[in-house]
Scaffold this active site. Structure first.
Site, PDB file in Angstrom:
ATOM      1  N   SER A  26       0.846  -1.201   0.000  1.00 12.59           N
ATOM      2  CA  SER A  26       0.000   0.000   0.000  1.00 12.59           C
ATOM      3  C   SER A  26       0.875   1.242   0.000  1.00 12.59           C
ATOM      4  O   SER A  26       2.082   1.162   0.209  1.00 12.59           O
ATOM      5  CB  SER A  26      -0.898   0.009   1.244  1.00 12.59           C
ATOM      6  OG  SER A  26      -0.090   0.075   2.409  1.00 12.59           O
TER       7      SER A  26
HETATM    8  C1  LIG Z   1       2.777  -0.211   4.069  1.00 14.53           C
HETATM    9  S1  LIG Z   1       3.679  -0.793   2.692  1.00 14.53           S
HETATM   10  C2  LIG Z   1       4.971   0.401   2.510  1.00 14.53           C
HETATM   11  C3  LIG Z   1       4.497   1.748   2.133  1.00 14.53           C
HETATM   12  C4  LIG Z   1       5.554   2.667   1.598  1.00 14.53           C
HETATM   13  N1  LIG Z   1       6.367   3.189   2.643  1.00 14.53           N
HETATM   14  C5  LIG Z   1       4.883   3.770   0.805  1.00 14.53           C
HETATM   15  O1  LIG Z   1       4.776   4.892   1.296  1.00 14.53           O
HETATM   16  O2  LIG Z   1       4.437   3.468  -0.292  1.00 14.53           O
HETATM   17  C6  LIG Z   1       4.571  -2.139   3.408  1.00 14.53           C
HETATM   18  C7  LIG Z   1       5.478  -2.829   2.420  1.00 14.53           C
HETATM   19  O3  LIG Z   1       6.320  -3.712   3.143  1.00 14.53           O
HETATM   20  C8  LIG Z   1       6.607  -4.795   2.287  1.00 14.53           C
HETATM   21  N2  LIG Z   1       7.165  -5.885   3.086  1.00 14.53           N
HETATM   22  C9  LIG Z   1       6.527  -6.807   3.843  1.00 14.53           C
HETATM   23  N3  LIG Z   1       7.421  -7.639   4.409  1.00 14.53           N
HETATM   24  C10 LIG Z   1       8.645  -7.224   4.001  1.00 14.53           C
HETATM   25  C11 LIG Z   1       9.966  -7.691   4.230  1.00 14.53           C
HETATM   26  N4  LIG Z   1      10.201  -8.751   5.004  1.00 14.53           N
HETATM   27  N5  LIG Z   1      10.984  -7.047   3.638  1.00 14.53           N
HETATM   28  C12 LIG Z   1      10.774  -5.969   2.838  1.00 14.53           C
HETATM   29  N6  LIG Z   1       9.535  -5.503   2.571  1.00 14.53           N
HETATM   30  C13 LIG Z   1       8.492  -6.103   3.145  1.00 14.53           C
HETATM   31  C14 LIG Z   1       5.266  -5.089   1.651  1.00 14.53           C
HETATM   32  O4  LIG Z   1       5.412  -5.866   0.486  1.00 14.53           O
HETATM   33  C15 LIG Z   1       4.747  -3.679   1.395  1.00 14.53           C
HETATM   34  O5  LIG Z   1       5.076  -3.241   0.114  1.00 14.53           O
END
Ligand SMILES: C[S@@+](CC[C@H](N)C(=O)[O-])C[C@H]1O[C@@H](n2cnc3c(N)ncnc32)[C@H](O)[C@@H]1O
Length: 382
Positions: A101
């Site tokens: 997101s």
């Molecule tokens: C809330 S979103 C990030 C939002 C971003 N900061 C933005 O403003 O667009 C969280 C992200 O963390 C990623 N994610 C989940 N587990 C992860 C991991 N172990 N390592 C790296 N990314 C991860 C998800 O795929 C997702 O894209």
């Protein structure tokens, strides 16, 4: 000034008025970075609530430009991927949970400020998502000082294209961010845009002594707490939870294990020592999760259900016929006994908000404490 520029300025003003944003350096970045580029060609919206929990894609080319820009510059989160399906690839409603997101801009900039990020810092971001937060960081710090790790290859590629188009070329890594990014270490700050059940040890080794890790601790009972840790020269860390109510999706490797259909079996019954509705309170839920970290929580109010997938242990509460509540437990882990003990400690201290708690990490354990480091404490499931 174009419509989009005007909306960016309005967003920055709103974030300042609403106490999300305080520093003019970051304000200028909000006024500059084109969020519409990072949201991409489609977003998911949850439709048909409460009957249906399906997500339906809203395509940019299906709405007037002005309407799309208005959505873009609201201080809202937008889901861009559900269970691995990007919004632009959805051919119909998608059932599932958000897997990527664009975080609400207020929280993005609040996280950056709360981490103490200032020009000259080298920052490691975990969870690139759409790349919008990476763009804000690159704008102020310079892309050479920004490294961002995203676990999902589709989200990572989408973010890389958007960042390229915006003219930012930070170090982008497609990998499990729980491993950090050792090649670019050490960093001054680590900002996690996904939550974790415990703080990954590689992070501690990649932050400079005196540097900061800002991360939300989460879990399988939907408890969340944002903690700011200062790392010391031994690779140990300590810090307090922060005011407010911050939550992020769990890092994928920390998500709950797969389980079959939930089947509740008869167990031992007794009166509950605590009011189960305390688990609906933000901090109460977190305390319950500390006490039973391997349990998933379902239900709400007086009817809480806890299920431990590893041992099959279960606990279920309900209102008693006349007064109070009954708990029924089964299995080797007495989930409710542990939750009662922890909740009683918290209520005896006056049921404070999570900001009265802290976290200390040594090489062998991670301990959440109440009040002071020598106060009552609970170990995280490292
Ligand atoms: C809330 S979103 C990030 C939002 C971003 N900061 C933005 O403003 O667009 C969280 C992200 O963390 C990623 N994610 C989940 N587990 C992860 C991991 N172990 N390592 C790296 N990314 C991860 C998800 O795929 C997702 O894209």
């Amino acid at each position: 000034m174009s419509t989009a520029q005007a909306l960016r300025h309005r967003l920055a003003a709103t974030l300042t008025e609403d106490d999300w944003l305080h520093d003019n350096t970051w304000r200028a970045a909000i006024e500059t970075e084109p969020r519409e580029l990072f949201l991409g060609p489609a977003l998911f919206q949850q439709t048909g609530l409460p009957e249906s929990t399906a997500w339906t894609a809203l395509r940019r080319d299906s709405v007037p430009t002005q309407e799309w820009l208005n959505l873009t510059y609201r201080n809202d989160s937008w889901v861009t991927q559900v269970d691995g399906v990007l919004a632009e690839e959805a051919t119909g409603p998608v059932e599932g949970s958000p897997s990527s997101s664009s975080t609400l801009p207020g929280l993005v900039v609040q996280m950056i400020e709360r981490a103490g990020t200032t020009p000259g810092d080298r920052v490691l971001e975990i969870g690139t998502g759409t790349g919008y937060s990476t763009a804000l960081l690159s704008n102020v710090l310079g892309a050479r000082n920004v490294t961002s790790v995203e676990i999902d290859p589709d989200a990572a590629e989408r973010a890389r294209n958007a960042l390229d188009t915006a003219g930012h070329h930070p170090t982008l890594i497609t990998n499990d961010g729980l491993l950090g990014a050792p090649d670019g270490a050490p960093y001054d700050r680590l900002i996690a845009a996904c939550s974790v059940r415990f703080v990954p040890y590689p992070w501690l080794r990649q932050i400079k002594p005196g540097g900061t890790i800002l991360v939300t601790l989460g879990g399988w009972s939907f408890g969340h707490g944002l903690v700011r840790l200062t790392v010391d020269a031994n690779g140990e860390a300590t810090g307090r939870f922060l005011p407010g109510y911050t939550s992020f999706m769990l890092a994928r490797p920390h998500d709950h294990p797969p389980r079959g259909r939930l089947e509740f079996l008869p167990g031992e019954q007794r009166p509950s020592r605590i009011d189960p509705t305390l688990l609906d309170d933000w901090t109460g839920r977190f305390v319950g999760q500390l006490a039973a970290p391997s349990a998933e929580r379902f239900g709400a109010g007086a009817e809480q259900i806890l299920f431990d997938v590893a041992t099959g242990s279960q606990a279920r509460t309900r209102p008693a016929e006349h007064e109070g509540w009954i708990v029924e437990q089964r299995g080797p882990l007495k989930l409710w006994d542990a939750i009662e003990d922890a909740i009683e400690v918290w209520t005896a201290a006056g049921s404070p908000h999570l900001r009265e708690f802290g976290l200390t990490i040594t090489r062998v354990r991670q301990r959440v404490w109440l009040g002071t480091p020598d106060g009552p404490s609970w170990l995280l499931p490292v």
